[in-house]
Structures are given as C-alpha cells and as structure tokens.
Design a protein around this motif. Sequence first.
Motif, PDB file in Angstrom:
ATOM      1  N   LEU A 294      -9.358   1.417  -8.285  1.00  0.00           N
ATOM      2  CA  LEU A 294      -9.487   0.112  -7.641  1.00  0.00           C
ATOM      3  C   LEU A 294     -10.897  -0.065  -7.102  1.00  0.00           C
ATOM      4  CD1 LEU A 294      -7.937  -2.440  -6.656  1.00  0.00           C
ATOM      5  CD2 LEU A 294      -7.546  -1.191  -4.518  1.00  0.00           C
TER       6      LEU A 294
ATOM      7  N   TYR B 284      -5.803   4.187  -6.128  1.00  0.00           N
ATOM      8  CA  TYR B 284      -7.024   3.861  -5.383  1.00  0.00           C
ATOM      9  C   TYR B 284      -8.280   4.289  -6.133  1.00  0.00           C
ATOM     10  CZ  TYR B 284      -4.098   2.826  -1.323  1.00  0.00           C
ATOM     11  OH  TYR B 284      -3.172   2.302  -0.470  1.00  0.00           O
TER      12      TYR B 284
ATOM     13  N   GLY C 130      -1.986   4.457  -3.971  1.00  0.00           N
ATOM     14  CA  GLY C 130      -2.529   3.248  -4.569  1.00  0.00           C
ATOM     15  C   GLY C 130      -1.783   2.004  -4.123  1.00  0.00           C
ATOM     16  N   LEU C 131      -1.953   0.944  -4.891  1.00  0.00           N
ATOM     17  CA  LEU C 131      -1.323  -0.342  -4.591  1.00  0.00           C
ATOM     18  C   LEU C 131      -0.258  -0.671  -5.627  1.00  0.00           C
ATOM     19  CD1 LEU C 131      -4.444  -2.588  -3.845  1.00  0.00           C
ATOM     20  CD2 LEU C 131      -2.987  -1.389  -2.201  1.00  0.00           C
TER      21      LEU C 131
ATOM     22  N   ARG D   3       0.850  -1.192   0.000  1.00  0.00           N
ATOM     23  CA  ARG D   3       0.000   0.000   0.000  1.00  0.00           C
ATOM     24  C   ARG D   3       0.884   1.240   0.000  1.00  0.00           C
ATOM     25  NH1 ARG D   3      -4.972  -1.348   4.043  1.00  0.00           N
ATOM     26  NH2 ARG D   3      -5.100  -3.537   3.473  1.00  0.00           N
TER      27      ARG D   3
END
Length: 58
Positions: free
Chosen positions: A41, A38, A22-23, A18
Amino acid sequence: MFRAILPEGQIMCEDYDRTDDGLRLYDESGDFIAFVPYANLHALLNEDVYNESERSIM
C-alpha cells in the motif's frame, strides 16, 4: 469513497477495515473486494477530502 494506491494501480472502495497485516476493502454494498497488505500500500486517499481540481503544484 476511498482510493487505495498500489504499485500495480488503484482500487476504489467505499469502506475499509484495518487489520494487523493490511486493509480489507469493501464496495458500496459492504461486499469484500480486496485485501491489501501494508507492504503493498502506497497510500489510502479519502476522495471526499482529496479533489484533483484542488491539487497543489508546489
């Protein structure tokens, strides 16, 4: 194994980090495969917990 659900489709990954924005998704070798903001997502599913045969219809 994880599944990132996006508006355009899905990305399977083994691990993720994380960040503030975002990821970061990684494959089974630990290689970076994608960054998902994010805002794009919809969900991140843990495939070990979620099994399609156990899906509820309610």
